[in-house]
Scaffold this motif. Sequence first.
Motif: not given
Length: 585
Positions: A335, A339-340, A363, A400, A404-405, A408-409, A412
Amino acid sequence: MRDPVLPAPDYKWSSARAQPWTRRPNLQPCTNEETMGERIERVRWDLVNITDFHKVRCSPQRYSRLQEFLESELQALDKVQFDKYDQESKTDYILLRNFLRLKSRQLVQDAEKDQKVVPYLGVHLVIQLVRVIEARQRVDDMDGKRTAEMLVKVLEHIAMTKRQIVDGNEPEEATTALRATKILRELQSHLQEWYAFYKDYDPLFTWWVSEPYLKLDKALGDLSDTIKRAALGIEPDDEDTIIGEPVGRTGLLDALESEMIPYTPEELIEIGKKEYAWCEKEMHKAATKLGLESWRAALEKVKNDYVEPGLQPILVRDLTREAAEYVKKHDLVTVPKVCEETITTFMMSPARQKVNPFFLGGDEIIVSYPTSSMPHQDKLMSMRGNNKHFARATVFHEMIPGHHLQMHYMKRVRPYRQMFFTPFCIEGWAFYWEVLLYASDSWKKTPENRIGMLFWRMHRCARIVFSLKYHLGEMTAQECVDLLVDWVGHERATAEGEVRRSIMEAEYGPLYQAGYMLGGLQIWALRKEGVERMGEKKFHDLFLRANQMPVELFRALIEDEKIGKDFESSWRFYEELEDRSGAED
């Protein structure tokens, strides 16, 4: 200048060869050396540019240009030196190939549907309006007088079409009538932009066109309202009646092939029923621990355990922190700090709650809870539908380690793969955590918590059944609502919201609802071997870093399975599942 008052051509389009209205430039796909990632990015942006420019979705010109583009890209893709690619690039090749194939099939299906709608509205009416919109895109020379004459003729056609519909001379199935209203709304919107482009900047245009255009704008809205009343049996401002466009068995099979799910719709419906039967047994066990005879009585008890007005955002905040701390403490997945620490929270509007009755994540968190302006019964249904235990079961799905997690990935790591967005991956990942945490002894659960988790699991089962049967033409929208109420114990308002979102929201494909449970079960089936071989955290991190793809392709990727140029789906994942229940004896 192209004469806007020439007789309209026949409205025909076929997958064999589109009939363009103008000579197309002979555009070829890029021939420079590209990595597969670069090729995917180029295709994505080429499609964005083409669809933004050819923006009238019912236009033969648009169909023709898209068909040409998709065919040229498939042909170019077939010529690459596939055997020289590494495993990741081979995976990208399969993803792009399947994407282009599905888009081509969907293009044919959309054109076939429009070939029913356009005669219903009137070929002259649609084609002439499409012509002027496309002429404006090219900035063709404008002849205000001739354009005004064309608009007057279109007004005559609208009046004729309206009379035929009111008199019942143009009976049509509901899906065609619904599509007709969407086409009219789209044409009206594009014509408003067209008129604003010339108005006052071209004095002769304004002098000739202002009066007939204003009449046309009103007439298009009136025609749409007439179709809703006469053909669909609803009032123009009706936002509650649920009407969709089933894709049929062929559409489902095309989507299943693209998603690499080697099952028929009927087989998947049976999986949904089997999973539901398991959930019912678990519900009975939880109800017994609460001293209640039926799981429905236990569900009623759980629904009434909600927070008071004003406290829902605090509940969701605390549950979000609990879920994130759990996966970090047990070292289940990486994590990132950013992100957190960057989760933001918003409240959902009453209007939006008609489509999304429960809170959403990704998001950000969008919390669903009744407002003071909502009717009393709607307030109670919303509070019961967003109770403490349902919310606890939803937080880790939405935030998470769920959406959301993952999002985030996605932004990226190999972000170009976001073009291959699939519910079996993104919703499957979130549902997989529902299964994992239900089975985990370290995720503490009261009987009420279990009922909250099982409610959503039963909901996923019902989604498989009602969504596939709806698209097969075996269930009506109202029967889908009834199924959610009867099988899962939904409040009727929340059931209507779920069905409305499933079949009326354009971004949801026909397999979206089935993708939650089926994608999660695919990941669960892959989990045993993956975790034993590489450990839990690495397995989860690899899935996140793969971005978006069908789960079977991820399986081939991490197991270093030979990926051939003609790779097709064959993984019967459900037959491989071992105990995944977390059931209590």
